[in-house]
Design a protein around this motif. Structure first.
Motif, short mmCIF file in Angstrom:
data_model
loop_
_atom_site.label_atom_id
_atom_site.label_comp_id
_atom_site.label_asym_id
_atom_site.label_seq_id
_atom_site.Cartn_x
_atom_site.Cartn_y
_atom_site.Cartn_z
N GLY A 210 0.47 -1.79 0.32
CA GLY A 210 0.14 -0.26 -0.01
C GLY A 210 0.62 1.21 -0.01
O GLY A 210 0.40 2.04 1.01
N LEU A 211 1.69 1.00 -1.07
CA LEU A 211 2.55 2.54 -0.45
C LEU A 211 2.42 3.61 -1.13
O LEU A 211 1.97 4.86 -0.49
CB LEU A 211 4.52 2.37 -1.32
CG LEU A 211 5.42 2.75 -1.80
CD1 LEU A 211 5.97 3.33 -0.37
CD2 LEU A 211 6.34 2.68 -2.13
N GLN A 212 1.55 3.82 -1.98
CA GLN A 212 1.14 4.62 -2.95
C GLN A 212 0.12 5.20 -1.79
O GLN A 212 0.00 7.03 -2.13
CB GLN A 212 0.32 4.27 -4.50
CG GLN A 212 -0.31 5.96 -5.15
CD GLN A 212 0.54 6.99 -5.48
OE1 GLN A 212 1.56 5.61 -5.95
NE2 GLN A 212 1.44 7.69 -4.76
N GLY A 213 -0.38 4.60 -1.38
CA GLY A 213 -2.09 5.21 -0.10
C GLY A 213 -1.28 6.09 1.05
O GLY A 213 -1.14 6.93 1.78
N TRP A 214 -0.28 5.19 1.13
CA TRP A 214 1.04 6.12 2.48
C TRP A 214 1.80 7.76 1.86
O TRP A 214 1.53 8.16 2.59
CB TRP A 214 1.81 5.02 3.29
CG TRP A 214 1.83 4.19 3.23
CD1 TRP A 214 1.99 2.48 4.06
CD2 TRP A 214 1.01 3.98 5.56
NE1 TRP A 214 0.97 1.77 4.62
CE2 TRP A 214 0.45 2.67 5.60
CE3 TRP A 214 0.26 4.91 5.46
CZ2 TRP A 214 -0.50 2.28 6.82
CZ3 TRP A 214 -0.41 4.69 6.74
CH2 TRP A 214 -0.93 3.29 7.25
N ILE A 215 1.94 7.12 0.84
CA ILE A 215 2.51 8.81 0.10
C ILE A 215 1.66 9.10 0.69
O ILE A 215 1.49 10.46 0.09
CB ILE A 215 3.22 8.39 -0.68
CG1 ILE A 215 4.55 7.72 -0.74
CG2 ILE A 215 3.34 9.73 -1.40
CD1 ILE A 215 5.36 7.02 -1.93
N ASP A 216 0.47 9.17 -0.03
CA ASP A 216 -0.95 9.90 0.04
C ASP A 216 -0.90 10.69 0.93
O ASP A 216 -1.78 11.81 0.97
CB ASP A 216 -1.89 9.27 -1.23
CG ASP A 216 -2.27 9.21 -2.50
OD1 ASP A 216 -0.78 9.21 -3.09
OD2 ASP A 216 -2.85 8.61 -2.95
N LEU A 217 -0.99 10.13 1.58
CA LEU A 217 -1.40 11.06 3.10
C LEU A 217 -0.93 11.43 3.44
O LEU A 217 -0.91 11.97 4.46
CB LEU A 217 -1.77 9.08 3.97
CG LEU A 217 -2.23 9.53 5.45
CD1 LEU A 217 -3.15 10.17 5.56
CD2 LEU A 217 -1.85 8.35 6.69
N ALA A 218 0.54 10.85 3.82
CA ALA A 218 2.26 12.00 4.34
C ALA A 218 2.16 13.25 3.76
O ALA A 218 2.08 14.39 4.05
CB ALA A 218 3.13 11.24 3.40
N ARG A 219 1.67 13.24 1.51
CA ARG A 219 1.76 14.36 1.19
C ARG A 219 0.18 15.49 1.79
O ARG A 219 -0.17 16.57 1.58
CB ARG A 219 1.31 14.27 -0.32
CG ARG A 219 2.69 13.58 -0.50
CD ARG A 219 2.75 14.10 -2.66
NE ARG A 219 2.02 15.05 -2.50
CZ ARG A 219 3.42 15.91 -3.10
NH1 ARG A 219 4.29 15.74 -2.95
NH2 ARG A 219 3.52 16.67 -3.62
N GLU A 220 -1.00 14.94 2.34
CA GLU A 220 -1.89 15.07 2.62
C GLU A 220 -1.76 15.59 4.43
O GLU A 220 -2.38 16.96 3.81
CB GLU A 220 -3.24 14.40 2.62
CG GLU A 220 -4.22 14.10 1.61
CD GLU A 220 -4.81 12.69 1.66
OE1 GLU A 220 -5.10 12.07 3.34
OE2 GLU A 220 -5.53 12.12 0.65
N HIS A 221 -0.78 15.39 4.54
CA HIS A 221 -0.91 16.59 6.01
C HIS A 221 0.97 16.79 5.73
O HIS A 221 1.39 17.12 6.99
CB HIS A 221 0.32 15.02 6.85
CG HIS A 221 -1.58 14.32 8.16
ND1 HIS A 221 -2.42 13.39 6.69
CD2 HIS A 221 -1.71 14.88 8.79
CE1 HIS A 221 -3.31 13.40 7.56
NE2 HIS A 221 -2.95 13.55 9.10
N GLY A 222 0.93 16.83 4.41
CA GLY A 222 1.78 18.39 3.79
C GLY A 222 3.62 17.87 3.99
O GLY A 222 4.41 18.22 3.85
#
Length: 385
Positions: A210-222
Motif C-alpha cells: 500500500g505504498l501509494q496510499g501511505w505517500i498520498d496520506l503523507a502529502r495530505e499532511h504536508g
C-alpha cells in the motif's frame, strides 16, 4: 325585591394576591414540564459559559478545533417528543400559535447561532497543516513496464521541483530532518505522518504494501516524500536489503532495470535516498549509472552521509548526523541539540533518523519548540543544491 346589577363586560382587575397566585401556578406548571425545564437549564448553561468566555477569554485559543453548527446540535440533542411538548394540551401553560410555528424549525439558518468550538484532545497546537498537491501531477509521469515512471515535464519542470514542499527562507539557520523506514509498520507510519509537522521529510521503503496510499496520506499532511533505494552494503549478502538491491558489480543495464522497478512502485516523491549501500556508494561506475537515471528523470538524491562530497550532477544533500544511533531519549535529544549547533555554525544542517516510536516522539516534541530558539525548520529539499 333584590336588585341584580348588570354584569360588566370588562373584567374587574384581579387583586394582587390572586394575580400572583395565577402567575405562580403557571410558573409551577412550566417547571413541572420536563422538556421546558431541561431546555431552560441548557439555556442557562450556555449563557453562563458565554459570560465566562467573555470575561476570562478562551483558554484554548490557538489550539486546533472542530467547528460544529449549533443548529444541527440543537436538533440532534433535543429529547424525543420535544415538538409535542410545545403544544397546548391543557396540562401546562399555553403556547401561542406564533411561538409554535417558530419552534417547528428551531434554527431556520445555521448562522443564527454561530458555531460550537470543540478542542481535540492531544492535538498539536500552533501549526496549520499545509497539504501538498495530490500525486501524480500531470506531465510528470509516463507508463512503464511495472508502473508509472517519473519524467521531466515538457515545460522543463522536474519531479524534484514539483513534489518538494514549498519553502521560503527567513534568514534564520535552517534545520532539516528525515525520518525513514516508513511503510512497513502501519502504526509507526501513521504516527509519523500525523504527529510530525509537515516540514519533517519522510522516506518510505519501496517494498511496503500500500505504498501509494501511505505517500498520498503523507502529502495530505504536508510532508514531502523520499523513496528509499536499497543498495549493496559491504557485508552483502549476509546483510541483504532485498531482491531489487542495487549491486556494485552489476552492469548499467541491470542497475537501470532494478532502479526502474523501484521508481515504478509509486508516485509523489521528489527524490531518492539510500538504504545501506556502503559498497555501492563507493563504486564510481555504479554511481555513474545511478545518477544518469536520476538526472534523466529529474529526481534529487539525499544520502545518509555515506556519499558526502559527491556532486553527482543532480540536486542533492547529505545528512550530517544520525540522531538515533543510540536509542534513548537522552541520546536523541543530545543529537538534536548537536544538529542545531551545526546549523548555527554552517547556516543549515540535515539529520536523519529511523521511525522508531521513541524517535518519532522525541522529534515531535523537539520540532514544536525548535523555532522558538531562533531556527527555521525546513524540509530536506530546501537544503539540496
Amino acid at each position: 325585591m333584590a336588585m341584580f346589577s348588570k354584569k360588566s363586560l370588562t373584567p374587574a382587575p384581579a387583586s394582587p394576591q390572586s394575580a400572583n397566585g395565577g402567575a405562580l401556578a403557571h410558573v409551577r406548571a412550566a417547571i413541572a414540564n420536563p422538556y421546558i425545564s431541561a431546555g431552560g437549564a441548557a439555556l442557562l448553561f450556555l449563557l453562563t459559559l458565554t459570560a465566562l468566555v467573555m470575561i476570562i477569554g478562551d483558554p484554548k485559543a490557538g489550539a486546533p478545533v472542530i467547528r460544529l453548527p449549533l443548529a444541527q446540535a440543537v436538533v440532534a440533542a433535543a429529547p424525543p417528543g420535544w415538538r409535542e411538548a410545545l403544544t397546548a394540551d391543557g396540562s401546562g401553560p399555553g403556547i401561542v400559535e406564533e411561538v409554535f410555528e417558530l419552534s417547528e424549525s428551531p434554527i431556520p439558518e445555521a448562522e443564527a447561532m454561530g458555531e460550537a468550538v470543540i478542542t481535540l484532545p492531544g492535538a498539536q497546537s500552533g501549526r496549520r497543516v499545509q497539504p501538498l498537491p495530490p500525486a501524480p501531477i500531470a506531465g510528470l509521469h509516463n507508463p512503464g513496464p511495472n508502473g508509472p515512471l517519473p519524467v521531466i515535464a515538457p515545460n522543463g519542470r522536474t519531479p524534484a521541483q514539483a513534489y518538494a514542499r514549498p519553502f521560503q527562507a527567513n534568514g534564520k539557520p535552517k534545520v532539516s530532518l528525515i525520518v525513514g523506514g516508513l511503510g512497513l509498520n502501519s502504526r509507526a507510519t501513521r504516527e509519523a505522518i500525523e504527529s510530525l509537522p509537515g516540514e519533517i521529510t519522510l522516506s518510505f521503503v519501496p517494498y511496503a504494501e500500500g505504498l501509494q496510499g501511505w505517500i498520498d496520506l503523507a502529502r495530505e499532511h504536508g510532508h514531502e516524500v523520499l523513496l528509499e533505494t536499497p543498495m549493496e552494503p559491504v557485508d552483502y549478502p549476509d546483510n541483504d536489503p532485498g531482491p531489487y538491491t542495487l549491486l556494485a558489480s552489476s552492469g548499467p543495464a541491470e542497475t537501470s532495470r532494478r532502479l526502474e522497478w523501484l521508481l515504478s512502485r509509486a508516485t509523489g516523491y521528489f527524490g531518492l535516498t539510500n538504504y545501506l549501500g556502503s559498497r555501492f556508494l563507493a563504486s564510481d561506475p555504479a554511481m555513474a549509472t545511478f545518477t544518469t537515471v536520476l538526472k534523466s528523470r529529474g529526481l534529487a538524491f539525499i544520502d545518509d552521509g555515506q556519499a558526502a562530497g559527491r556532486g553527482l550532477g543532480v540536486p542533492r544533500a547529505s545528512a550530517g548526523r544520525i540522531i538515533d544511533d543510540q536509542l534513548s531519549s537522552e541520546a536523541i535529544d543530545q543529537q538534536l541539540l548537536a544538529l542545531e549547533a551545526q546549523a548555527l555554525q554552517n547556516g543549515q544542517a540535515l539529520g536523519s533518523g529511523f521511525a522508531y516510536p521513541l524517535t518519532i516522539a522525541q522529534v515531535a516534541g523537539w520540532a514544536q519548540a525548535v523555532e522558538t530558539r531562533g531556527y527555521q525548520l525546513a524540509p530536506a529539499s530546501a537544503l539540496t543544491r
